[in-house]
Design an enzyme around this catalytic site. Sequence first.
Site, PDB file in Angstrom:
ATOM      1  N   MET A  17       0.994  -1.122  -0.580  1.00 31.92           N
ATOM      2  CA  MET A  17       0.140   0.050  -0.154  1.00 31.92           C
ATOM      3  C   MET A  17       1.084   0.955  -0.355  1.00 31.92           C
ATOM      4  SD  MET A  17      -3.118  -0.346   2.644  1.00 31.92           S
ATOM      5  CE  MET A  17      -2.684  -1.503   4.001  1.00 31.92           C
ATOM      6  N   CYS A 101      -3.056  -1.703  -9.766  1.00 27.92           N
ATOM      7  CA  CYS A 101      -3.513   0.019  -9.641  1.00 27.92           C
ATOM      8  C   CYS A 101      -4.228   0.181 -10.566  1.00 27.92           C
ATOM      9  CB  CYS A 101      -1.994   0.454  -9.802  1.00 27.92           C
ATOM     10  SG  CYS A 101      -2.010   2.457  -9.157  1.00 27.92           S
ATOM     11  N   LYS A 140       0.099  -9.352  -8.600  1.00 24.91           N
ATOM     12  CA  LYS A 140      -0.818  -9.088  -8.287  1.00 24.91           C
ATOM     13  C   LYS A 140      -1.989  -8.461  -8.844  1.00 24.91           C
ATOM     14  CE  LYS A 140      -2.516  -6.000  -4.137  1.00 24.91           C
ATOM     15  NZ  LYS A 140      -2.506  -5.210  -4.647  1.00 24.91           N
ATOM     16  N   GLY A 200      -9.720  -8.606  -1.081  1.00 28.25           N
ATOM     17  CA  GLY A 200     -10.317  -7.634  -1.010  1.00 28.25           C
ATOM     18  C   GLY A 200     -11.308  -7.546   0.395  1.00 28.25           C
TER      19      GLY A 200
HETATM   20  C1  LIG Z   1      -3.664   3.571   0.248  1.00 30.23           C
HETATM   21  C2  LIG Z   1      -3.658   2.896  -0.562  1.00 30.23           C
HETATM   22  C3  LIG Z   1      -2.276   3.007  -1.496  1.00 30.23           C
HETATM   23  C4  LIG Z   1      -2.370   0.711  -2.010  1.00 30.23           C
HETATM   24  N1  LIG Z   1      -1.666   1.024  -2.721  1.00 30.23           N
HETATM   25  C5  LIG Z   1      -1.086  -0.269  -3.521  1.00 30.23           C
HETATM   26  C6  LIG Z   1       0.337  -0.275  -4.157  1.00 30.23           C
HETATM   27  O1  LIG Z   1       1.462   0.621  -4.141  1.00 30.23           O
HETATM   28  N2  LIG Z   1       0.052  -1.635  -4.558  1.00 30.23           N
HETATM   29  C7  LIG Z   1      -0.842  -1.708  -4.951  1.00 30.23           C
HETATM   30  O2  LIG Z   1      -0.638  -3.605  -5.416  1.00 30.23           O
HETATM   31  N3  LIG Z   1      -2.195  -2.039  -4.848  1.00 30.23           N
HETATM   32  C8  LIG Z   1      -2.450  -1.471  -3.769  1.00 30.23           C
HETATM   33  N4  LIG Z   1      -3.186  -0.813  -2.654  1.00 30.23           N
HETATM   34  C9  LIG Z   1      -4.185  -1.784  -3.375  1.00 30.23           C
HETATM   35  C10 LIG Z   1      -4.286  -2.469  -1.863  1.00 30.23           C
HETATM   36  O3  LIG Z   1      -2.580  -4.204  -1.900  1.00 30.23           O
HETATM   37  C11 LIG Z   1      -5.421  -3.815  -1.807  1.00 30.23           C
HETATM   38  O4  LIG Z   1      -4.981  -4.985  -2.917  1.00 30.23           O
HETATM   39  C12 LIG Z   1      -6.606  -3.109  -1.613  1.00 30.23           C
HETATM   40  O5  LIG Z   1      -6.202  -1.926  -0.820  1.00 30.23           O
HETATM   41  C13 LIG Z   1      -7.617  -4.207  -1.026  1.00 30.23           C
HETATM   42  O6  LIG Z   1      -7.617  -5.080  -0.367  1.00 30.23           O
HETATM   43  P1  LIG Z   1      -8.551  -3.969   1.143  1.00 30.23           P
HETATM   44  O7  LIG Z   1      -9.316  -4.542   0.424  1.00 30.23           O
HETATM   45  O8  LIG Z   1      -7.502  -5.522   2.347  1.00 30.23           O
HETATM   46  O9  LIG Z   1      -8.228  -3.114   1.497  1.00 30.23           O
HETATM   47  C14 LIG Z   1      -3.286   0.082  -2.149  1.00 30.23           C
HETATM   48  C15 LIG Z   1      -4.656   0.178  -1.252  1.00 30.23           C
HETATM   49  C16 LIG Z   1      -4.745   1.566  -1.026  1.00 30.23           C
HETATM   50  C17 LIG Z   1      -5.447   1.603  -0.162  1.00 30.23           C
END
Ligand SMILES: Cc1cc2nc3c(=O)[nH]c(=O)nc-3n(C[C@H](O)[C@H](O)[C@H](O)COP(=O)(O)O)c2cc1C
Length: 318
Positions: A17, A101, A140, A200
């Site tokens: 993240m 992303c 990913k 997710g």
């Molecule tokens: C603040 C933020 C930053 C993120 N940055 C990335 C990143 O750098 N690379 C990536 O693959 N996903 C990124 N994501 C997506 C998360 O890795 C994840 O796939 C997404 O939040 C869904 O999972 P969750 O429901 O557990 O949050 C980001 C998500 C958030 C909220």
Amino acid sequence: MRLGGVDLTGNLLLAPMADVTNLAFRLMCKKYGASLSFTEMISSDAIVHGNEKSFLRGMTCEEERPFGIQLFGHCPETITSAALIIEEMFEPEIIDINLGCPSPTITNAGCGSALLLSPDVVSSIFASLCENVDTPVTAKIRILESMDQTLDIANRVEEAGACAITVHGRTREQGYQGSADHSYAKRIKEELSIPVIANGDVKDGESAESILEYTGCDGLMIGRAAMGDPHVFYRISKYLEHGELIEVSCERRRDDLLEYIRLLEKFDLVSHVNMKAHSQWFTRGLKDSRSVRMGMGNADSHSSLIECIRNMCRDVQA
Ligand SMILES: Cc1cc2nc3c(=O)[nH]c(=O)nc-3n(C[C@H](O)[C@H](O)[C@H](O)COP(=O)(O)O)c2cc1C
């Protein structure tokens, strides 16, 4: 779970993240049971051009291992060159490639989830990486609306030699809206031989258990639920092991936030903006926390922010 030749202690992974998963935060998650954590995404172009800020994002320490570095890019040669550089500098156990992303600044350059629309480029990226880099590579992805197209991407990643794939059950168009559809991770798990990790909306023990059961996936990746709450890994593990439900107290949140800041200081990562953002997350969901959060938001120095944090449980309840 075994990933890329490494035996992990469990199957809960910390999601990459941006602006969140710095070394200090990753160490907190590891302490509470994350068995593998990822850096935020790092630009392959920036690595190849020797951008120092980008190198800082790959910084680790022995205590953190195993850890993964996530790269984004679109050109197979550049991604491979960047992977070779970070492999030598940081020796991560895993190099992950971002195919998810949705941010226009990333997708307009053909990176992140834009790659899902160029399956041949995906094949070339993973073939080049798996041929030239010793570190195991993972992908990913986000889902495409078409199940067949999503399966095609997953198959290509596996055929090229990736050692695992994480599936975030939302499309690029959804951003973070709506709920994740884990039927894609389930189908991919049925079809592929490499480990599949569902991602997710894993937010607590119950959601973790039902997603694992439904998808049959090897592991879960946790993102937003960990922001401000690295202890969530402990609670989810305990629930999965014994069905145990654990509450998190305000004092725990406060002590974790103070420890996070101590780690930022230790690794010379302190940034007032980052500390303020994390402070807001660490107080999320606490009852009667409005004035504490306002105080944190208004804190204009390191010491006034620390003072707010130290006092945060006086008026607040978990
Ligand atoms: C603040 C933020 C930053 C993120 N940055 C990335 C990143 O750098 N690379 C990536 O693959 N996903 C990124 N994501 C997506 C998360 O890795 C994840 O796939 C997404 O939040 C869904 O999972 P969750 O429901 O557990 O949050 C980001 C998500 C958030 C909220």
